[in-house]
Scaffold this active site. Sequence first.
Site, PDB file in Angstrom:
ATOM      1  N   SER A 201       0.852  -1.192   0.000  1.00  0.00           N
ATOM      2  CA  SER A 201       0.000   0.000   0.000  1.00  0.00           C
ATOM      3  C   SER A 201       0.882   1.233   0.000  1.00  0.00           C
ATOM      4  O   SER A 201       2.050   1.180   0.427  1.00  0.00           O
ATOM      5  CB  SER A 201      -0.880   0.011   1.258  1.00  0.00           C
ATOM      6  OG  SER A 201      -1.529   1.260   1.431  1.00  0.00           O
TER       7      SER A 201
ATOM      8  N   TYR B 135      -1.936   0.414  10.554  1.00  0.00           N
ATOM      9  CA  TYR B 135      -1.914  -0.082   9.179  1.00  0.00           C
ATOM     10  C   TYR B 135      -0.608   0.315   8.496  1.00  0.00           C
ATOM     11  O   TYR B 135       0.027  -0.509   7.824  1.00  0.00           O
ATOM     12  CB  TYR B 135      -3.111   0.489   8.424  1.00  0.00           C
ATOM     13  CG  TYR B 135      -3.259  -0.022   7.007  1.00  0.00           C
ATOM     14  CD1 TYR B 135      -3.370  -1.385   6.737  1.00  0.00           C
ATOM     15  CD2 TYR B 135      -3.292   0.872   5.937  1.00  0.00           C
ATOM     16  CE1 TYR B 135      -3.517  -1.854   5.439  1.00  0.00           C
ATOM     17  CE2 TYR B 135      -3.437   0.417   4.633  1.00  0.00           C
ATOM     18  CZ  TYR B 135      -3.546  -0.938   4.390  1.00  0.00           C
ATOM     19  OH  TYR B 135      -3.689  -1.393   3.096  1.00  0.00           O
TER      20      TYR B 135
END
Length: 248
Positions: free
Chosen positions: A132, A145
Amino acid sequence: MSYQKIAVVSGASSGIGAATARRLAAAGYHVHALARRTERVEALAKEINGTAVTCDVTDDYAVAQYAATVERVDLLVNNAGGAVGADPVATASVADWQAMYDVNVLGTLRLTKALLPALIASGAGTVVTISSTAGLIVYEGGGGYAAAKHAQTALVETLRLELCGDPVRVVEIDPGMVKTDEFALNRFGGDAARAASVYAGVAEPLTADDIAECVTWCAELPHHVNIDRMVVRPLAQAAQHKVHRVGV
């Protein structure tokens, strides 16, 4: 006799994983679709004439049992992952951070480690890991995250160094804003309104199929060509904090 290449896709029950399985099948791969949700991967495998594998990448035994059934793998797509919560560090849930680390980082480690012998045996293996943009830059409320994705990126970069000289490419794809049915919904505990607000006013966020196309392109390049890292954002997202929204 020609050999049909085998692709393993984790997190294949929905979103990017399911889209990638479909794209790769259309490109001629026999796809092993891995996920926890048996009914979903069975339906997908039937649709694409692939193999359904019920496997939780956070389960050492399940991953080892699956790996013992395969002798050769040409392509591994580490897609299983996700975010849980968006709390600031001061009030963060340790359990949420542990869950994100286990699936994003240790899940990638388990499956990659287990399948490396088969990837090397193929003579032309490829590992694609879906990380990501959160693995490249942090943002408020995304500490857990981002930490997991930064660690996943470190894993990928280290693996590429360690496999130098072996016939295995190591590719990292870092998507920005991708709108799927479950990612934001799962992150916010099923709160549909909060999940929808992430994409409010963004005319064209990325789709799961956009990322699946990127995976397939990287995999189908001549094997001596390695795409180390591909950062993919929608046109409306210039950076993590810079998103063009209309009517919001």
